[in-house]
Design an enzyme around this catalytic site. Structure first.
Site, PDB file in Angstrom:
ATOM      1  N   GLU A  60      45.852 111.720   4.404  1.00 48.23           N
ATOM      2  CA  GLU A  60      44.897 112.890   3.637  1.00 48.23           C
ATOM      3  C   GLU A  60      45.917 113.800   3.289  1.00 48.23           C
ATOM      4  OE1 GLU A  60      44.367 111.788   6.745  1.00 48.23           O
ATOM      5  OE2 GLU A  60      42.247 110.767   6.461  1.00 48.23           O
ATOM      6  N   HIS A 129      33.373 112.816  13.586  1.00 47.02           N
ATOM      7  CA  HIS A 129      32.650 112.261  12.490  1.00 47.02           C
ATOM      8  C   HIS A 129      31.332 112.651  11.975  1.00 47.02           C
ATOM      9  CE1 HIS A 129      35.748 109.324  13.719  1.00 47.02           C
ATOM     10  NE2 HIS A 129      35.306 108.627  12.833  1.00 47.02           N
TER      11      HIS A 129
END
Lengths: 323, 315
Positions: A60, A129
């Protein structure tokens, strides 16, 4: 413009196609963006080629930073982050470089990148998540924060975001993807910074974003005939349509804010502060916030449900506010 | 160090345990008894088993979002593990963790992890504590080929070499031929080298690549690296090529004929007498049935448990 029914995911896909056709500087990358299982970017590689549509490694920091750089160098990247929680490994690139570079340059550069991010709880996916985190990004100067709640807005807001010359974080709740709605086939913009009056009412103002707009509408339906509920979806948290919120509270005198993000130091507190500053005397009762308590989201469906805002909690809050 | 008969049977038994447990998980997820689908370890059993067979209770592991093999091989209690996956109060973490965040400190299983590469820096910390305590315990850090690229992983390889930490990095490379992410064949590679172990040299540690579906190869390579860490000679990067036979989160869910040649359990079975094989399968199935019954019987956590454990009370 003629409308037809498509899903939130399809609407995002159409927005990408519209802008990639219009502007060859629009490029797309992220983890698995060429995958047929990822609805928002499905088919883009086949249509626009792998120069403009790239799968990135699970890095990322590198690919978000590369988006920032490409934006500074004249491109208009749309970078996808698979889940907002995964962006936390890249906070330097997002909060230092992406958000601040244009300002620090004194305006000699701009960063017209859109960081698309999937968010949201309700799938028993646990604490890394499931988060919303729009409050975290809205806190940082320099980022526009876009939070669509339906297919029409998803398309129009994404098109506006891609065209906007600033850093934007565009936050898509996972559970909205299958939701269907009426959307024009043509290209159109929904301007950033203009709230949507989802339902007009006179007794209480409910401010809700993203998936929580649905829950607020269910609550308003349940109270129909007893409490006249006005539901406002700000659609963008930065810029925030302060006028729409303040004027509504001046009319109704009551306020409930619904937010899936954490309660403390967040969007719900921001709205209450805004109303306290600009419409305190219109309030006939203390405002109520229905938000996720400051607890990392647990895996157990029962515990997760305990924490998340819901129609039932909103109904209870409205009843308490207008009592 | 090569495998003798007794070790072979022990390894085989643990691999069968993992496979049987995960098959149960697959079924229970379909039936809605486990509330969310997640990544399984099918096809990789030889790695966790061949590594953990060398580990002591005081050694630690840091795991991934495909953690069940690592946890079971490290000796986690099957009942509490199954209960955790069902989100029950009697689970290791009282239903708060689920598969992605399971912690069982009693056997040194210090975390599955929902973030790709997320456990790797922390595992260096377990190794640091081992080094400071001087008890010759070591830590094993598991990650995949995707995780191997993360900045935090690269930084940790460097740190571990600089501090000569007692740690073994175990990279399970599940894209040995075609580069895939969550089952999708990606349009750009995520690695520009064939062997991730090549990176070891650049950080100043030994590295080697092995066949992850061959339990004997894993056993031998892991034994050497773990011994090295234990006697204070520092970290090693081991790469094991593996094929995920089932359980990708996207795409197809069944192994095809070709993939079965990479099944570590099928391969090792050839070394096991038939009677013993049957005995092992029956024993393990019975244990796992007990775990399933335990999980199903266990109560849900009370609603107020949602708010507990955010902060610890002062001792």
């Amino acid at each position: 413009m003629p409308l037809r029914e498509i899903s939130f995911g399809q609407a995002l896909n159409e927005a990408h196609i519209s802008e990639m056709e219009r502007d060859p500087k629009v490029i797309v990358f992220g983890e698995n963006v060429s995958s047929p299982w990822r609805e928002a970017t499905r088919g883009l590689k086949e249509r626009f080629g792998r120069e403009r549509v790239r799968d990135a490694p699970i890095t990322e920091t590198a690919f978000i930073g590369a988006g920032v750089g490409a934006a500074i160098a004249g491109y208009r990247p749309v970078v996808e982050l698979m889940l907002v929680d995964f962006g936390l490994v890249a906070m330097d690139q997002i909060l230092n470089q992406f958000a601040k570079s244009a300002y620090m340059s004194g305006g000699v550069i701009s960063v017209p990148m859109t960081l698309r991010v999937l968010t949201g709880a309700g799938t028993s996916s646990g604490a890394t998540h499931s988060e919303s985190l729009h409050g975290l990004f809205a806190h940082m100067p320099g980022l526009k924060v876009v939070v669509p709640s339906n297919p029409y807005d998803a398309k129009g807001l994404l098109i506006s975001s891609i065209r906007d010359p600033n850093p934007k974080i565009f936050m898509e709740h996972r559970l909205l993807y299958p939701v269907k709605g009426q959307v024009p086939e043509e290209t159109f913009e929904v301007p950033l910074g203009v709230a949507n009056l989802v339902r007009e009412g006179k007794d209480i103002t409910v401010i809700a974003t993203s998936l929580m707009v649905q829950e607020a509408m269910k609550a308003a339906d349940e109270l129909r005939g007893r409490v006249s509920v006005e539901v406002i979806d700000p659609r963008t948290l930065v810029p925030l349509d302060e006028e729409a919120i303040v004027n509504s509270v001046k009319k109704t005198g009551h306020l409930v804010v619904v937010d899936e993000d954490y309660l403390h130091y967040g969007f719900s507190g921001e709205v209450v502060a805004l109303v306290a500053e600009k419409a305190l005397k219109s309030l006939e009762a203390p405002p109520i916030r229905v938000a996720t308590p400051n607890v990392p989201l647990p895996f157990s469906p029962k515990l997760e449900k305990e924490l998340l805002p819901s129609k039932e909690k909103i109904v209870a809050a409205i009843n308490r506010a207008v009592a | 160090m090569s495998l003798n008969e007794a070790k072979t049977a022990e390894i085989y038994r643990i691999m069968v345990r993992i496979r049987t447990f995960e098959n149960a998980v697959r079924r229970l997820t379909k039936e809605g008894k486990i509330p969310a689908r997640f990544g399984l370890y099918t096809g990789q059993e030889a790695v966790a088993t061949g590594v953990s067979i060398h580990l002591r209770k005081g050694d630690q592991i840091g795991s991934t979002h495909r953690p069940l093999g690592h946890l079971i091989a490290k000796g986690c209690d099957l009942n509490k593990l199954m209960a955790e996956l069902m989100g029950k109060e009697s689970g290791f973490n009282h239903g708060k963790a689920g598969p992605y965040h399971t912690f069982d400190p009693s056997v040194g299983a210090l975390g599955a992890n929902g973030i790709v590469g997320g456990s790797v820096p922390m595992t260096a910390g377990y190794a640091l504590a081992n080094q400071l305590k001087g008890e010759r315990n070591i830590a094993v850090s598991y990650f995949g080929e995707g995780g191997s690229n993360q900045g935090g992983v690269q930084e940790t390889l460097n740190l571990a070499a600089c501090w000569q930490l007692p740690i073994v990095f175990v990279c399970e490379n599940s894209s040995p031929e075609v580069q895939r992410m969550l089952g999708h064949e990606i349009d750009y590679p995520q690695l520009s080298i064939d062997n991730i172990s090549l990176r070891a040299k650049n950080y100043g540690m030994p590295g080697s690549t092995h066949t992850g579906w061959d339990a004997a190869d894993v056993y031998k390579a892991a034994g050497k690296a773990i011994r090295r860490a234990r006697i204070g000679k520092g970290p090693t990067l081991l790469e094991f090529k593996v094929h995920q036979l089932e359980g990708n989160l996207e795409g197809r869910l069944e192994a095809n004929e070709k993939e079965r040649q990479w099944d570590p359990i099928d391969l090792l079975k050839q070394m096991i007498p038939q009677k013993l094989d049957e005995q092992i399968k029956a024993d393990e199935a019975a244990k796992i049935q007990i775990a399933i019954d335990f999980g199903l019987r266990s109560p849900e956590p009370a609603s107020e448990q949602a708010y507990s454990c955010v902060f610890k009370e002062a001792d």
